[in-house]
Write an enzyme that holds these catalytic residues in place. Sequence first.
Site, PDB file in Angstrom:
ATOM      1  N   VAL A 111       0.867  -1.172   0.000  1.00  0.00           N
ATOM      2  CA  VAL A 111       0.000   0.000   0.000  1.00  0.00           C
ATOM      3  C   VAL A 111       0.903   1.220   0.000  1.00  0.00           C
ATOM      4  O   VAL A 111       1.838   1.311   0.799  1.00  0.00           O
ATOM      5  CB  VAL A 111      -0.924   0.021   1.227  1.00  0.00           C
ATOM      6  CG1 VAL A 111      -1.821   1.251   1.190  1.00  0.00           C
ATOM      7  CG2 VAL A 111      -1.766  -1.240   1.306  1.00  0.00           C
ATOM      8  N   CYS A 112       0.647   2.147  -0.921  1.00  0.00           N
ATOM      9  CA  CYS A 112       1.376   3.403  -0.945  1.00  0.00           C
ATOM     10  C   CYS A 112       2.889   3.141  -1.057  1.00  0.00           C
ATOM     11  O   CYS A 112       3.326   2.328  -1.863  1.00  0.00           O
ATOM     12  CB  CYS A 112       1.017   4.200   0.305  1.00  0.00           C
ATOM     13  SG  CYS A 112       1.491   5.939   0.290  1.00  0.00           S
ATOM     14  N   THR A 113       3.693   3.778  -0.226  1.00  0.00           N
ATOM     15  CA  THR A 113       5.148   3.647  -0.324  1.00  0.00           C
ATOM     16  C   THR A 113       5.671   2.344   0.279  1.00  0.00           C
ATOM     17  O   THR A 113       6.888   2.142   0.334  1.00  0.00           O
ATOM     18  CB  THR A 113       5.842   4.841   0.357  1.00  0.00           C
ATOM     19  OG1 THR A 113       5.328   4.984   1.684  1.00  0.00           O
ATOM     20  CG2 THR A 113       5.596   6.119  -0.426  1.00  0.00           C
TER      21      THR A 113
END
Length: 326
Positions: A111-113
């Site tokens: 998720v995300c970074t």
Amino acid sequence: MTSTSRPVHILAFPNVQLLDVTGPLQVFASANVHAAEHGLPAPYSPAVIGREDGSVVSSAGLGLLTHPLPTTPSDTLIVAGGWGVHQALRDEALLTWVKAHALSARRVASVCTGAFLLAEAGVLDGHRVVTHWDSCTELAQRYPALQVDPEPIFINEGALWTSAGVTAGIDLALALVEADLGRAVALAVARDLVVFLKRPGGQSQFSTALSMQHATRSQDSRFGDLHAWILDNLASDLSVATLAAKVGMSERSFVRHYRAHTGNTPARAIEQLRVEAARRLLGDSALPIKRIADRCGFGTEETLRRSFLRTVSVTPQAYRERFSAS
């Protein structure tokens, strides 16, 4: 949890993005509630895991209780993101665990970074991936073996899933539930969470309206007000003459200033907004396509079809068949 529950492990670290953890966690928890309501065993055994001694503090300042890094395989391993990920990249023991555990898991997601952690462990090499729009360039530069696509909400390649930032983790988790339990269950969970729309992975990280708002937020505020008015009047006359009059400009001056401030022509912007509205209705309603064309200001079904092909690269009917909630 029953012995048939799938272990879902969400990896957290100090200064993790809170919603990257709690968003997916709640999706799996709600899937368990849905199963219980139908007299079925819990399909998932979700747990937040970490290297710390029983807890980590998120970047929002809220502490999260964590389980130790498991020694048994995960069914699903999800790596959360947040600005603390760059410190986590220097944790050699954690990287070693991620690499080994990713190999034994049925599927792995970020998720995300969190994509940075998987990339540093070599898990993403050779794959098409996504992360938060603001970190895509850095991810591509730092890990040239990756094919970074900055547009989608999430990408699935076999057993590997990556998603954009923050709330996109909820979309990813809903897609994982759909893959396991079917579309009806995923939509029931989305309704339970009051998610506005279960978004397909190929949808852009930015809505058209949000992109326009971003483009004009530091420019002429009249255009921001104009966009809000357009969204409320998609079926009205949205000719250049009408729009110019709304902002008190001559037609020539309006077209010049609008393009300079938004990077788009008025006609193209209106088409994008109308297509986006039609996409929502195609996915969330049973309205005939002809009615949708009229409600969104296209006038005719054929005009809607041409705009859809130009903007989304599929016909309205094909889009409905793929993404309809019915």
